[in-house]
Scaffold this active site. Sequence first.
Site, PDB file in Angstrom:
ATOM      1  N   ASN A 168       0.583  -1.300   0.054  1.00  0.00           N
ATOM      2  CA  ASN A 168      -0.066  -0.006   0.144  1.00  0.00           C
ATOM      3  C   ASN A 168       0.914   1.296   0.075  1.00  0.00           C
ATOM      4  O   ASN A 168       0.252   2.478  -0.540  1.00  0.00           O
ATOM      5  CB  ASN A 168      -1.051   0.005   1.064  1.00  0.00           C
ATOM      6  CG  ASN A 168      -0.267  -0.137   2.348  1.00  0.00           C
ATOM      7  OD1 ASN A 168       0.918  -0.653   2.616  1.00  0.00           O
ATOM      8  ND2 ASN A 168      -1.034   0.206   3.607  1.00  0.00           N
ATOM      9  N   GLU A 263       5.527  -4.031  11.800  1.00  0.00           N
ATOM     10  CA  GLU A 263       4.193  -3.264  11.985  1.00  0.00           C
ATOM     11  C   GLU A 263       3.306  -4.487  10.903  1.00  0.00           C
ATOM     12  O   GLU A 263       3.436  -4.590   9.838  1.00  0.00           O
ATOM     13  CB  GLU A 263       4.185  -2.197  11.263  1.00  0.00           C
ATOM     14  CG  GLU A 263       3.107  -1.262  11.577  1.00  0.00           C
ATOM     15  CD  GLU A 263       2.073  -1.277  10.349  1.00  0.00           C
ATOM     16  OE1 GLU A 263       0.975  -2.058  10.661  1.00  0.00           O
ATOM     17  OE2 GLU A 263       2.468  -0.404   9.636  1.00  0.00           O
ATOM     18  N   CYS A 297      -2.938   0.627   7.129  1.00  0.00           N
ATOM     19  CA  CYS A 297      -2.935  -0.026   8.144  1.00  0.00           C
ATOM     20  C   CYS A 297      -3.673   0.897   9.225  1.00  0.00           C
ATOM     21  O   CYS A 297      -3.908   0.553  10.291  1.00  0.00           O
ATOM     22  CB  CYS A 297      -1.340  -0.404   8.723  1.00  0.00           C
ATOM     23  SG  CYS A 297      -0.743  -1.407   7.666  1.00  0.00           S
TER      24      CYS A 297
END
Length: 496
Positions: A168, A263, A297
């Site tokens: 992304n 992450e 996210c």
Amino acid sequence: MSFFEDITAPDGSYKYFVNGEWRVSASGKTVDILNPSKANAPEYKVQACTQAEADEMFAAATAAQKGWAKTPLWKRAELLHKAADLLQANKEPIVSALVKEVAKPQKDATTEVVRSAELIHYTAEEGIRLLNEGKFIMPDSFPGAERNKLCMSSKIPLGVVLAIPPFNYPVNLAVSKLAPALIAGNAVVMKPPTQGCVSGLHMVQAFHKAGIPPGVVNVITGKGSEIGDYLVMHPAVKCISFTGGDTGLAVSKKAAMVPLQMELGGKDACVVCPDADLNLVAANIMKGGFSYSGQRCTAIKIVYVVGEANADKLVALVNTKVANLKMGLPEDNADITPVVSKASADFIQSLVEDAKAKGAVLCQEFKRQDNLIWPMLIDKVTPEMRIAWEEPFGPVVPVMRVSTNEEAVAMANKSKYGLQGCVFTNDLNTAMLLSDALETGTVQINAAPARGPDHFPFQGVKDSGIGSQGITNSINFMCKTKSTVINLPQPSYTMG
């Protein structure tokens, strides 16, 4: 020769990058990069690298890192500044790749590249600030010790960093790993995401053309399912920086005893208190829940509204705004563009169907065309529904009605994730109490979750990650402490 001419092979496929050279894989195979906006039709091809090519890459990186660590800090910073300038000056092909391979709206793709150049510049400056100083420690502050030992400590590089960015933000979240690693004196092997790979390859050319020495930056391409485990378990790897989904849990279990910076996504909760400014909340749900089709996210993944009356008003406000969203192609800067893959679209649809079957109120009719999913607010979500807990990564925002602030926090904390959250209230005491109570790495007050500015600390708890990011934290993470102790024959005290 144009700036990017040497990164493509005669057949039009993109080469991989090792030891300062763009090469075609000896495998003779390529991997298709699909265009989400064209019914997942192939748009590009990249090399399907082999394990032997990975071995060669790690050997080159290991050898080059020694010389790079000896390069003066000012020179490393100078080369990073040059790479940032080249990245911004040659952004158009990178923007085009972002539009085609991850369906990012063109204006957002441009912003990502410009932001990435700014991140590199800041990292170069921050590296000089952080790494130009060490510590000189006296022993006699410890009980029973005398001043007969002098300790000098400094930060030194870890070695070879394996960088794995997500689809992304394949440029920004790549340079957020590369730049800190490089300024600290590490070499890097990067495995870009399959979707987003071509953007990453273009980005690396800026580092190459800036004069980063051969072997210091390397990029291996191919399917993660085929070479991923081999990379993360490779003995040359001294650090892994990974951004992605639940795959990261497997990476953490397979990695050797190396530092992990990870992450792994989130279920970012938006807590709407009784005194919240609902117009502000609605605007932030639009920004935080639907921008880039929810594929962030830090997107708002669930809204907990305290009070039925508040919920009625908020849902009405958001529905009005959803009706004004433009669906379409990233080239046209549509608000909602296709999600990254058919599998992603199928998953989002399954969450919507499950919620509907269990009694949720779909505020808009579910519509889908290939990977393009129309934006939807789902009201009256209950804990029995999958969408209450799973991360849709799409333009779908669930709303759960609760009775108290405490109930909202309790529900949010039941999630296995803990990346970010947000609280909307006009009372500072309430804001601080709820921030402390929410089990997340970051809590935004009266604004949607967001990563950045890029020097802010960025971290998750629980299944959302390990370690902390942000420019300063990443530089420190990619270093280790080296101490030298001088032993004196007798205690020595400076008299002044």
